[in-house]
Design an enzyme around this catalytic site. Sequence first.
Site, PDB file in Angstrom:
ATOM      1  N   GLU A   1       3.368  -2.513   1.005  1.00 47.35           N
ATOM      2  CA  GLU A   1       2.301  -1.687   0.448  1.00 47.35           C
ATOM      3  C   GLU A   1       1.132  -1.564   1.410  1.00 47.35           C
ATOM      4  O   GLU A   1       0.545  -0.477   1.561  1.00 47.35           O
ATOM      5  CB  GLU A   1       1.834  -2.284  -0.886  1.00 47.35           C
ATOM      6  CG  GLU A   1       0.960  -1.337  -1.712  1.00 47.35           C
ATOM      7  CD  GLU A   1      -0.515  -1.389  -1.357  1.00 47.35           C
ATOM      8  OE1 GLU A   1      -1.244  -0.451  -1.740  1.00 47.35           O
ATOM      9  OE2 GLU A   1      -0.947  -2.346  -0.674  1.00 47.35           O
TER      10      GLU A   1
ATOM     11  N   ASP B   1       3.289  -8.422   0.496  1.00 47.39           N
ATOM     12  CA  ASP B   1       2.784  -8.277   1.857  1.00 47.39           C
ATOM     13  C   ASP B   1       1.259  -8.189   1.832  1.00 47.39           C
ATOM     14  O   ASP B   1       0.656  -7.860   0.803  1.00 47.39           O
ATOM     15  CB  ASP B   1       3.379  -7.044   2.532  1.00 47.39           C
ATOM     16  CG  ASP B   1       2.871  -5.752   1.919  1.00 47.39           C
ATOM     17  OD1 ASP B   1       3.079  -5.564   0.707  1.00 47.39           O
ATOM     18  OD2 ASP B   1       2.266  -4.923   2.632  1.00 47.39           O
TER      19      ASP B   1
END
Length: 468
Positions: free
Chosen positions: A173, A107
């Site tokens: 994250e 991500d």
Amino acid sequence: MSSQGAQPVADPEIAAMRAAVAKGFPQTVAELAELVAIPGIAWPAFPAGELERSAEAVLQLVRAAGIEDAEILRAPRPDGSAGGPAVVARRPAAEGQRTVLLYAHHDVQPPGEASLWETEPFAAIQRDGRLYGRGSADDKAGLFVHLAAFRAVSEVLGEQFGLGVTLFIEGEEEFGSPSFRAFLEAHRERLAADVIVVADSSNWTLGQPALTTSLRGLAAGTFEVAVLEHSVHSGVFGGPVLDAPTLLARLIATLHDDDGSVAVEGLLSHEDAKVDYPEGQFRRDASVLDGVRLAGTGSLASRLWLKPALSITGIDVPAVDVASNTIQARARAKFSLRLAPGQDPDAALDALGRHLEANVPFGARLTYKPTEKGSAYRADMDSAAARTVLWALGESWGTAPVHTGTGGSIPFIADLKEVFPEAEVLITGVEDPDSRAHGANESLHLGDFEKCIVAEALLLAGLQVAMP
């Protein structure tokens, strides 16, 4: 050659690793560019389908690399919602061999203000030896360091490569990893390892590798001052009542002393940084404007890595273009407090709360809300894994790595150490001071990217010798 101790991998194999990485490098860059084009952002304001598409692309890449035991997993967040999609893939260790867990995240941060980008954020563009695009460095490049290194070692060593390898590619994250601890607990057996390599940090400079040996902790939250039940006319009532933005500014001003050091009592601070960080280099790296005086005391490295830092990262007041002539009833600030190694995050948050209560001006009503915390980290530099990674970095770059701290925080490192207390954690990375992670024009230096892959390939080969 490195001077970091005994050489665990023979020279012919080192040469073969370099050749294998070089041969596969064009494919690696092309695959990275394709993944950069997928805007997988875990924040609720962005399309969830793109994050799922990113995870699926990673899954296919992992399987194509030869790890068939791979799947997309998730765990619930504290609020009960589903966590981001993570890819976990396992190649079991041969009998008598250890297992290494390779972490990165797929991500990315939101692109931010479009006008600040010189290229399209989600179109990977090569220019002057760098690859531009959101996630090109943080942290899709870290993912490809793992994949490309695994492919190179598998090609060179074949059946002699007995080290167990687990890939853990997280999917939230950049949203704060809210389901991380639950994920570790839910998939503990699948993730268990003797060594954990986290490819989510930075090197010292271009051409100079680094191993991150300490991280500051993190405490974050908001505080609000209120002076009225509702906003009122500034002409009719102005004078006896100060507006909330002014009182908020006065309260914020108490957080630092005249030197710019954090003025909150009860926070730990250290002075023992071993690396010299020249002021001129720091000013260039941080893009400090001419004439701006640097804050704090002691060495720059200590100020960056071993002392607390308190930043105001957002303020809620009316925007200038839409502000009316009213006395604002309330104003709110968001803070980011970086903690020295050894500092307990809860104690730090309590200390800041006491400071705010003691200094709120004119009897304004204070509301204080901690929202995030994470512990600091220090590496065990005497371990076999640490010696091996230092050798691998030095061998790949041809120069000894710098042992750095980082002012940033990786809060989930503390979770990894708590759930897997026997595992050695190594923090590496692909970024350099001009990568601009999280900012506009994020980029990856391709020459150092290739060296990162070679270093990890040597690390994987060396670990099965150093930790049989």
